[in-house]
Design an enzyme around this catalytic site. Sequence first.
Site, PDB file in Angstrom:
ATOM      1  N   THR A  60       9.117 -14.346   6.062  1.00 49.15           N
ATOM      2  CA  THR A  60       9.346 -13.413   7.174  1.00 49.15           C
ATOM      3  C   THR A  60       9.229 -14.090   8.525  1.00 49.15           C
ATOM      4  O   THR A  60       9.734 -13.576   9.521  1.00 49.15           O
ATOM      5  CB  THR A  60       8.360 -12.226   7.115  1.00 49.15           C
ATOM      6  OG1 THR A  60       7.013 -12.725   7.129  1.00 49.15           O
ATOM      7  CG2 THR A  60       8.580 -11.398   5.863  1.00 49.15           C
ATOM      8  N   GLY A  61       8.555 -15.229   8.604  1.00 44.23           N
ATOM      9  CA  GLY A  61       8.491 -15.976   9.856  1.00 44.23           C
ATOM     10  C   GLY A  61       9.830 -16.630  10.161  1.00 44.23           C
ATOM     11  O   GLY A  61      10.672 -16.823   9.270  1.00 44.23           O
ATOM     12  N   ASN A 122      -6.888 -20.708  -2.035  1.00 43.07           N
ATOM     13  CA  ASN A 122      -6.515 -22.057  -1.590  1.00 43.07           C
ATOM     14  C   ASN A 122      -7.058 -22.381  -0.202  1.00 43.07           C
ATOM     15  O   ASN A 122      -7.521 -23.502   0.058  1.00 43.07           O
ATOM     16  CB  ASN A 122      -4.997 -22.217  -1.612  1.00 43.07           C
ATOM     17  CG  ASN A 122      -4.449 -22.335  -3.020  1.00 43.07           C
ATOM     18  OD1 ASN A 122      -5.091 -22.902  -3.902  1.00 43.07           O
ATOM     19  ND2 ASN A 122      -3.268 -21.796  -3.258  1.00 43.07           N
ATOM     20  N   ALA A 137      -7.149 -12.837   8.276  1.00 44.20           N
ATOM     21  CA  ALA A 137      -6.453 -11.708   8.883  1.00 44.20           C
ATOM     22  C   ALA A 137      -6.343 -10.601   7.850  1.00 44.20           C
ATOM     23  O   ALA A 137      -5.385 -10.528   7.084  1.00 44.20           O
ATOM     24  CB  ALA A 137      -5.069 -12.133   9.372  1.00 44.20           C
ATOM     25  N   TYR A 168      -0.209  -4.622  -1.177  1.00 40.47           N
ATOM     26  CA  TYR A 168      -0.721  -5.168   0.083  1.00 40.47           C
ATOM     27  C   TYR A 168      -2.170  -4.740   0.301  1.00 40.47           C
ATOM     28  O   TYR A 168      -3.029  -5.568   0.630  1.00 40.47           O
ATOM     29  CB  TYR A 168       0.151  -4.680   1.238  1.00 40.47           C
ATOM     30  CG  TYR A 168      -0.222  -5.233   2.595  1.00 40.47           C
ATOM     31  CD1 TYR A 168       0.148  -6.521   2.973  1.00 40.47           C
ATOM     32  CD2 TYR A 168      -0.929  -4.461   3.513  1.00 40.47           C
ATOM     33  CE1 TYR A 168      -0.184  -7.031   4.226  1.00 40.47           C
ATOM     34  CE2 TYR A 168      -1.265  -4.959   4.762  1.00 40.47           C
ATOM     35  CZ  TYR A 168      -0.888  -6.246   5.121  1.00 40.47           C
ATOM     36  OH  TYR A 168      -1.217  -6.736   6.351  1.00 40.47           O
TER      37      TYR A 168
END
Length: 342
Positions: A60-61, A122, A137, A168
């Site tokens: 999405t970036g 990770n 976040a 999510y």
Amino acid sequence: MSLRIYLFFKFYDKGGYCIDYGVGMSRILVTGGAGFLGSHLCERLLEVGHEVCCTDNFYTGTRRNISHLLSNPYFDLIRHDVQLPLHLEIDEIYNLACPASPIHYQLNPIQTLKTNINGAINMLGLAKCNKAKIVQASSSEVYGDPEVHPQPESYWGKVNPACIRSCYIEGKRCAETLFFSYYHQHGLQIKIARIFNTYGPRMHPNDGRVISNFIVQALKGDDITIYGVGEQTRSFCYVDDLIEGLIGLMGTPAGITGPVNLGSPCEISIGQLAERILALTGSSSKLVYLPLPQDDPQQRQPEISRARALLNWQPKVMLNNGLRKTINYFEHLLSKGGDGNV
């Protein structure tokens, strides 16, 4: 042991106030650094004298978000998916990697869960190897469809683990559990930020989030789609304020782990938001009402007394001012034919 260079800087914050920084140049990893929030965070960290390593898998970036940083000698870009291990020498980590809009995270729910869970494992492992501080976040989604309003960090939430949003929601909840497990078992310096609705330039134009949706629809003259009758409420924080909150949280002493709510305490209904965007854009778009999605929360408003007390933080940018800046961004993007692609 990583080499740390100590420098003294004088900068001006977003309000024009002079700040003196007697800081070490830290090497900071930002995962999801080419995304909406990540790109603003990378930019701000560079401004205050740090070396920044940005990783992103560009799901999405977009490269557009960080193209202006590529010439900076203290900025590195690595194409990487946090589901895979990463080996770097690093002082601090901001773990932002995860699609945040329902359209994107529901497209591949298993991938969303893996990004949240394997990504947390990770990055926590990397922090442990480097004895680095790490900020997670997290999200206001961990509160689900809340029965307590506004939502304090002590509230455990009302969550349906089998709904379309749960990939999510539960991914973020599990990531928080992993962070606290590493804190209790290994003494890792963790920080958890629960981020509420944030908006501003570099939002993805096709991410399905309400402010980007309404602005793009209004600028194109399309119908503005409101789900339900528009009485559900949200609280919107401008991106610059949110970034200052994240950096402030990273700077707290080791014993402060959070979670800390970061968001605006000013509540507005979705219907009122649509009317405000129509007025600011001068659009003649019509309001169209569609069925409310499953498990869409009726109220979202952070209780931010903890952020005020621990970080001396609260949002400063008024909604109308932030919306104008965001509208200007989308006007420019659409004029260049921007469609949100990488």
